[in-house]
Design an enzyme around this catalytic site. Structure first.
Site, short mmCIF file in Angstrom:
data_model
loop_
_atom_site.label_atom_id
_atom_site.label_comp_id
_atom_site.label_asym_id
_atom_site.label_seq_id
_atom_site.Cartn_x
_atom_site.Cartn_y
_atom_site.Cartn_z
N ASP A 82 25.94 -58.99 -19.95
CA ASP A 82 26.91 -59.30 -18.90
C ASP A 82 26.96 -58.15 -17.88
OD1 ASP A 82 29.17 -59.78 -17.44
OD2 ASP A 82 30.46 -60.15 -19.18
N ASN A 140 29.75 -68.29 -15.30
CA ASN A 140 28.88 -69.08 -14.39
C ASN A 140 28.93 -68.56 -12.95
OD1 ASN A 140 28.66 -72.55 -13.22
ND2 ASN A 140 27.01 -71.17 -13.72
N CYS A 171 26.30 -69.14 -19.25
CA CYS A 171 26.82 -67.78 -19.51
C CYS A 171 28.34 -67.89 -19.65
CB CYS A 171 26.40 -66.80 -18.41
SG CYS A 171 27.00 -67.22 -16.76
N CYS A 182 27.42 -65.06 -12.48
CA CYS A 182 26.39 -64.01 -12.42
C CYS A 182 25.07 -64.46 -13.05
CB CYS A 182 26.86 -62.72 -13.09
SG CYS A 182 28.27 -61.95 -12.28
N ARG A 183 25.02 -64.47 -14.38
CA ARG A 183 23.73 -64.66 -15.06
C ARG A 183 23.19 -66.09 -14.97
NH1 ARG A 183 25.94 -62.45 -20.57
NH2 ARG A 183 27.78 -63.38 -19.61
N SER A 184 24.02 -67.09 -15.29
CA SER A 184 23.44 -68.45 -15.31
C SER A 184 23.10 -69.00 -13.92
CB SER A 184 24.30 -69.43 -16.13
OG SER A 184 25.59 -69.57 -15.62
P1 4NP Z 1 28.64 -64.21 -16.06
O1 4NP Z 1 29.46 -62.86 -15.76
O2 4NP Z 1 29.09 -64.69 -17.42
O3 4NP Z 1 27.22 -63.75 -16.06
O4 4NP Z 1 28.96 -65.18 -14.94
C1 4NP Z 1 30.84 -62.78 -15.88
C2 4NP Z 1 31.66 -63.32 -14.94
C3 4NP Z 1 33.02 -63.20 -15.03
C4 4NP Z 1 33.58 -62.50 -16.09
C5 4NP Z 1 32.75 -61.95 -17.05
C6 4NP Z 1 31.39 -62.10 -16.95
N1 4NP Z 1 34.97 -62.35 -16.18
O5 4NP Z 1 35.43 -61.67 -17.11
O6 4NP Z 1 35.72 -62.89 -15.35
#
Ligand code: 4NP
Length: 161
Positions: free
Chosen positions: A125, A11, A8, A13-15
């Protein structure tokens, strides 16, 4: 070992959730010795951090413990993994862009392509949204990981005899 990496943006939340959900499904199927999971992000902004506390809280309610520490996806990962699974279209195109000679295109797929009960084309996201977003991520991942394990079994029948 059949090696899978979920990717993702951050790294956190989703992955990491995809990794935990897939590990759980693989474990329940008695296949932990055959399928190995990891996760990474396309950016290094959160590298070294544990998963997002909100994501962890929602995952734990469903019995998933997120243990991964964030890291950035690197070019070496193309060789190390059999499947590289992107959560959204941006992740997909960012991974493709790293594969400059288009050697690994066949390894790269979208997580939602394995869903059976959801029509969505991306795992959205959840970072800037509310609790519903985290629940929705887990709904999609549970559906997708179930279908994904079936796909792996089809691709590597000899490993599952
Ligand atoms: P992820 O979520 O891609 O599912 O881990 C996010 C984590 C951090 C950010 C965006 C999405 N960020 O903008 O810092």
């Amino acid at each position: 070992m059949i090696k899978v990496i979920f990717v993702c943006l951050g790294n956190i939340c989703r992955s990491p959730s995809a990794e935990a959900v897939m590990n759980s499904i693989v474990e329940k199927a008695g296949l932990s010795g055959i399928v190995e999971c990891d996760s990474a992000g396309t950016i290094a902004f959160h590298a070294g951090e544990p998963a997002d506390a909100r994501m962890k809280k929602h995952a734990v309610k469903r019995g998933y413990t997120l243990t991964s520490i964030a890291r950035k996806f690197t070019h070496d990962d193309f060789e190390k993994f059999d499947y590289i699974v992107a959560m959204d279209r941006n992740n997909f195109t960012d991974i493709l862009a790293l594969d400059k000679e288009a050697q690994y295109v066949d390894k790269i797929s979208m997580m939602t392509s394995y869903c059976r009960d959801h029509e969505e084309e991306e795992v959205p996201d959840p970072y800037y949204g509310g609790p519903q977003g985290f629940e929705h991520v887990l709904d999609l991942l549970e559906d997708a990981c179930t279908g994904f394990l079936e796909k792996i079994k089809e691709d590597f029948p000899e490993e599952f005899e």
